[in-house]
Write a protein that holds these residues in place. Sequence first.
Motif, mmCIF file in Angstrom:
data_model
loop_
_atom_site.group_PDB
_atom_site.id
_atom_site.type_symbol
_atom_site.label_atom_id
_atom_site.label_comp_id
_atom_site.label_asym_id
_atom_site.label_seq_id
_atom_site.Cartn_x
_atom_site.Cartn_y
_atom_site.Cartn_z
ATOM 1 N N PHE A 131 42.436 77.225 3.248
ATOM 2 C CA PHE A 131 43.715 77.907 2.743
ATOM 3 C C PHE A 131 43.165 79.151 2.302
ATOM 4 O O PHE A 131 41.947 79.472 1.517
ATOM 5 C CB PHE A 131 44.274 77.227 1.538
ATOM 6 N N ASN B 26 51.606 78.688 2.868
ATOM 7 C CA ASN B 26 51.363 77.586 3.968
ATOM 8 C C ASN B 26 52.217 76.604 3.838
ATOM 9 O O ASN B 26 52.232 76.215 2.653
ATOM 10 C CB ASN B 26 50.069 77.162 3.856
ATOM 11 N N ARG B 27 52.986 76.034 4.758
ATOM 12 C CA ARG B 27 53.940 75.056 4.881
ATOM 13 C C ARG B 27 53.282 73.835 5.554
ATOM 14 O O ARG B 27 54.027 72.692 5.578
ATOM 15 C CB ARG B 27 55.215 75.481 5.580
ATOM 16 N N ASP B 28 51.947 73.816 5.670
ATOM 17 C CA ASP B 28 51.344 72.730 6.362
ATOM 18 C C ASP B 28 50.987 71.573 5.339
ATOM 19 O O ASP B 28 50.754 71.931 4.068
ATOM 20 C CB ASP B 28 50.290 72.980 7.148
ATOM 21 N N LEU B 29 50.681 70.471 5.656
ATOM 22 C CA LEU B 29 50.355 69.074 5.047
ATOM 23 C C LEU B 29 48.697 68.899 5.751
ATOM 24 O O LEU B 29 48.839 68.722 6.677
ATOM 25 C CB LEU B 29 51.155 68.013 5.381
ATOM 26 N N PHE B 30 47.978 69.033 4.732
ATOM 27 C CA PHE B 30 46.549 68.491 4.922
ATOM 28 C C PHE B 30 46.170 67.150 4.561
ATOM 29 O O PHE B 30 46.423 67.106 3.181
ATOM 30 C CB PHE B 30 45.552 69.627 4.573
ATOM 31 N N ARG C 110 53.925 65.516 15.197
ATOM 32 C CA ARG C 110 53.805 66.839 14.723
ATOM 33 C C ARG C 110 52.419 67.110 14.111
ATOM 34 O O ARG C 110 52.304 68.080 13.562
ATOM 35 C CB ARG C 110 54.901 67.286 13.926
ATOM 36 N N SER C 111 51.421 66.111 14.512
ATOM 37 C CA SER C 111 50.208 66.300 13.817
ATOM 38 C C SER C 111 48.965 66.596 14.818
ATOM 39 O O SER C 111 49.189 66.494 15.895
ATOM 40 C CB SER C 111 49.831 64.967 13.075
ATOM 41 N N CYS C 112 47.879 67.070 14.105
ATOM 42 C CA CYS C 112 46.698 67.179 14.932
ATOM 43 C C CYS C 112 45.551 67.012 13.864
ATOM 44 O O CYS C 112 45.735 66.995 12.727
ATOM 45 C CB CYS C 112 46.458 68.621 15.641
ATOM 46 N N LEU D 28 55.805 62.198 11.603
ATOM 47 C CA LEU D 28 54.813 63.023 11.507
ATOM 48 C C LEU D 28 53.719 62.957 12.571
ATOM 49 O O LEU D 28 53.107 64.110 12.688
ATOM 50 C CB LEU D 28 54.149 62.321 9.939
#
Length: 75
Positions: free
Chosen positions: A45, A51-55, A32-34, A29
């Motif tokens: 949002f 949206n398939r991102d995780l925040f 692939r994060s920022c 994870l």
Amino acid sequence: VLREQVAAVVAAHRVPMLESLPKESLNHLLDRSCVLRVDPGVDVFVEGFANRDLFVVLDGSLDLIMGDEVVRRIG
């Protein structure tokens, strides 16, 4: 360098969801994060947009607004 920055931010905050991950999954994870710093009032949002991102909210809060109503505050 980005991975180290993300890891440092995550380490500086207690994130139970991330703490419970196996180390290999957490590393996957983090790779692939920022870190995204968002000014107040900026839309993260948009209703109706897929949206398939995780925040993960590390500091401050995020309001979930449907229509004109705040239905949930996160953080």
